[in-house]
Design an enzyme around this catalytic site. Structure first.
Site, PDB file in Angstrom:
ATOM      1  N   CYS A 166      18.355 -10.962  24.903  1.00  0.00           N
ATOM      2  CA  CYS A 166      17.889 -12.262  24.809  1.00  0.00           C
ATOM      3  C   CYS A 166      18.543 -12.733  23.931  1.00  0.00           C
ATOM      4  O   CYS A 166      17.256 -13.714  23.154  1.00  0.00           O
ATOM      5  CB  CYS A 166      16.129 -11.783  25.576  1.00  0.00           C
ATOM      6  SG  CYS A 166      15.698 -11.266  26.540  1.00  0.00           S
ATOM      7  N   HIS A 306      10.298 -16.260  18.859  1.00  0.00           N
ATOM      8  CA  HIS A 306      10.848 -15.496  20.489  1.00  0.00           C
ATOM      9  C   HIS A 306       9.302 -15.482  21.187  1.00  0.00           C
ATOM     10  O   HIS A 306       9.665 -16.310  22.496  1.00  0.00           O
ATOM     11  CB  HIS A 306      11.160 -13.823  20.318  1.00  0.00           C
ATOM     12  CG  HIS A 306      11.765 -13.566  21.198  1.00  0.00           C
ATOM     13  ND1 HIS A 306      12.860 -13.712  21.693  1.00  0.00           N
ATOM     14  CD2 HIS A 306      11.722 -12.557  22.047  1.00  0.00           C
ATOM     15  CE1 HIS A 306      13.386 -13.292  22.746  1.00  0.00           C
ATOM     16  NE2 HIS A 306      12.499 -12.463  22.707  1.00  0.00           N
ATOM     17  N   GLU A 317       5.828  -9.048  16.875  1.00  0.00           N
ATOM     18  CA  GLU A 317       6.269  -9.942  16.257  1.00  0.00           C
ATOM     19  C   GLU A 317       5.486 -10.761  15.422  1.00  0.00           C
ATOM     20  O   GLU A 317       6.106 -11.429  14.313  1.00  0.00           O
ATOM     21  CB  GLU A 317       7.056 -11.612  17.343  1.00  0.00           C
ATOM     22  CG  GLU A 317       7.827 -12.351  16.566  1.00  0.00           C
ATOM     23  CD  GLU A 317       8.486 -13.911  17.785  1.00  0.00           C
ATOM     24  OE1 GLU A 317       9.185 -13.768  16.734  1.00  0.00           O
ATOM     25  OE2 GLU A 317       8.068 -13.791  18.698  1.00  0.00           O
ATOM     26  N   LYS A 338       8.859 -21.350  24.913  1.00  0.00           N
ATOM     27  CA  LYS A 338       9.091 -20.126  26.392  1.00  0.00           C
ATOM     28  C   LYS A 338       7.692 -20.632  27.464  1.00  0.00           C
ATOM     29  O   LYS A 338       7.770 -20.037  27.946  1.00  0.00           O
ATOM     30  CB  LYS A 338       9.329 -19.196  25.982  1.00  0.00           C
ATOM     31  CG  LYS A 338      10.341 -18.452  25.529  1.00  0.00           C
ATOM     32  CD  LYS A 338      10.276 -16.858  25.459  1.00  0.00           C
ATOM     33  CE  LYS A 338      11.731 -16.439  24.781  1.00  0.00           C
ATOM     34  NZ  LYS A 338      12.658 -16.508  23.859  1.00  0.00           N
ATOM     35  N   HIS A 343      11.146 -18.207  29.750  1.00  0.00           N
ATOM     36  CA  HIS A 343      12.912 -17.221  28.948  1.00  0.00           C
ATOM     37  C   HIS A 343      13.761 -17.019  30.353  1.00  0.00           C
ATOM     38  O   HIS A 343      13.813 -17.034  30.980  1.00  0.00           O
ATOM     39  CB  HIS A 343      11.662 -15.904  29.149  1.00  0.00           C
ATOM     40  CG  HIS A 343      12.556 -15.109  28.049  1.00  0.00           C
ATOM     41  ND1 HIS A 343      13.713 -15.329  27.242  1.00  0.00           N
ATOM     42  CD2 HIS A 343      12.449 -13.649  27.979  1.00  0.00           C
ATOM     43  CE1 HIS A 343      14.319 -14.231  26.584  1.00  0.00           C
ATOM     44  NE2 HIS A 343      13.310 -13.625  27.129  1.00  0.00           N
ATOM     45  N   PHE A 404      16.720  -7.427  24.906  1.00  0.00           N
ATOM     46  CA  PHE A 404      16.673  -5.284  25.006  1.00  0.00           C
ATOM     47  C   PHE A 404      17.808  -4.935  24.419  1.00  0.00           C
ATOM     48  O   PHE A 404      18.765  -5.285  24.723  1.00  0.00           O
ATOM     49  CB  PHE A 404      16.888  -5.943  26.798  1.00  0.00           C
ATOM     50  CG  PHE A 404      15.502  -5.866  27.626  1.00  0.00           C
ATOM     51  CD1 PHE A 404      14.242  -6.178  26.826  1.00  0.00           C
ATOM     52  CD2 PHE A 404      15.591  -5.769  28.881  1.00  0.00           C
ATOM     53  CE1 PHE A 404      13.206  -5.827  27.579  1.00  0.00           C
ATOM     54  CE2 PHE A 404      14.166  -6.165  29.619  1.00  0.00           C
ATOM     55  CZ  PHE A 404      12.911  -6.042  29.108  1.00  0.00           C
TER      56      PHE A 404
END
Length: 418
Positions: A166, A306, A317, A338, A343, A404
């Site tokens: 991502c 994010h 975050e 998002k 996403h 990830f």
């Protein structure tokens, strides 16, 4: 003698998402808080436990590519080529007038041509090996989109694909930025895309407990930082930016949307899917990006987060932002794109960078939608539900992306001033 760093600006934008195929329409819908998330018929037909996503429903590849390209390119490559064409058109650049070895292509992809892989593997199981398309390999390998962009536009500099989940397309933009700043290249087409809204991929993410299961309320399913968030919503689409050395851009009278000023990236080396529990890597990436830009933490006005809408990511975050910025964290404006487009995996950093750049250019911040129930652990200003135009303007923004594998990437964008 220390080499003078060249300035890098954004001079072209191409974007395709569930909220449109034009940068102005896309940004206007973001400001309106419009959701591009809906039920996906083929997921329901396949019996998936999650049947919602952010799909590009009105994309006609032949409007951007010729018939042969459509036939032998996966949907991710079709998105990428379309976005690259839109970005070059927006930049008003005749790319063939440049030294082709001084132009590059840096793209990000998380999964690659999974649609083609699934289709051809199904054909193999049903009809045997002789029925597998000879174009299968070149449709599914992740690097092929950058190869196609370089081929279509006669770009002979480096054409690379970065795959950091991502964080992929934000890493791609960051690496492109560094090459222009240091003088290796003068212009780069950079960004990324993703097209993996298949029953197989959706099922895989759902079995990780990563996705929202709010099937009955698609538009309310992605709810970053809200206490009732239950996972992210998968999306598709892409975004490409034209990054250019400042003097070259000025000499041709280009539109200067924003300046790319700093970049930070690292690895958590902590867990294969979860972020560091204290936000260590995220903190360092943000800190390094701000330092690389020659700025102080107090110079940052806005963070395009994010902000995935997963319980863990949003909490970590927020914690990282508070640890790094201290009291200034509560003065920052923060929003998650998002919340409206879901996403886009490897394409997320690019599309959300476009939202960030347009925010700087227009002086308006889009909201984080569906922020309804405050979470005590997510207690910053997430620009809830309504766009705002800060009285003091927006001069400097951070864009965060975390993938990830523990990949962290952060860019600093600035409003352009001569």
């Amino acid at each position: 003698m220390k080499k003078l760093k060249r300035r890098v600006v954004v001079t072209g934008i191409g974007v395709i998402t569930s909220l449109g195929k034009d940068k102005n329409i896309f940004f206007d819908y973001l400001l309106q808080g419009k959701s591009g998330i809906s039920e996906i018929p083929h997921l329901r037909e396949a019996g998936c436990p999650v049947i919602i996503g952010s799909a590009v429903t009105d994309f006609v590849p032949l409007n951007y590519l010729d018939f042969k390209e459509v036939r032998i390119c996966d949907r991710i490559t079709q998105f990428t080529l379309a976005c690259a064409g839109l970005a070059l058109q927006d930049s008003r650049l005749e790319i063939k007038s440049l030294d082709p070895y001084r132009v590059g292509v840096y793209l990000g992809a998380g999964i690659g041509g999974i649609l083609s892989f699934e289709e051809q593997y199904t054909r193999y199981l049903k009809d045997g090996s002789s029925r597998v398309s000879p174009f299968t390999v070149t449709m599914m390998i992740p690097n092929i989109s950058s190869a196609w962009v370089s081929l279509k536009h006669s770009i002979k500099g480096p054409a690379l694909t970065i795959s950091t989940a991502c964080a992929a397309s934000l890493n791609a933009i960051g690496e492109a930025f560094k090459l222009i700043r240091e003088g290796s290249l003068d212009l780069v087409l950079t960004g990324g895309a993703e097209a993996s809204l298949t029953p197989f991929v959706v099922s895989a993410f759902n079995n990780m407990k990563a996705l929202s299961t709010r099937n009955l309320e698609p538009a309310r399913a992605s709810r970053p930082f809200d206490r009732e968030r239950d996972g992210f919503v998968m999306g598709e689409g892409g975004g490409i930016l034209v990054l250019e050395e400042l003097n070259q851009a000025l000499n041709r009278g280009a539109t200067l949307y924003a300046e790319v000023a700093g970049y930070g990236t690292n690895s958590d080396a902590y867990h294969i899917t979860a972020p560091h529990q204290e936000g260590e890597g995220a903190i360092r990436a943000m800190q390094d990006a701000v330092k690389d830009a020659g700025l102080s933490l107090e110079d940052i006005d806005y963070i395009n987060a994010h902000g995935t809408s997963t319980p863990l990511n949003d909490r970590i975050e927020t914690l990282a932002i508070k640890k790094l910025f201290g009291e200034h964290a509560y003065k920052l404006k923060i929003s998650s794109t998002k919340s409206m487009i879901g996403h886009l995996l490897g394409g997320a950093g690019a599309v959300e960078s476009i939202a960030t750049v347009l925010s700087l250019y227009n002086g308006i911040l889009h909201p984080t939608m569906n922020y309804e129930v405050p979470d005590p652990e997510c207690d910053l200003d997430y620009v809830p539900n309504v766009a705002i135009k800060p009285a003091g303007g927006i001069e400097v923004a951070l864009k965060n992306a975390f993938g990830f594998g523990g990949h962290n990437a952060v860019l600093v964008y600035k409003k352009f001033h001569s």
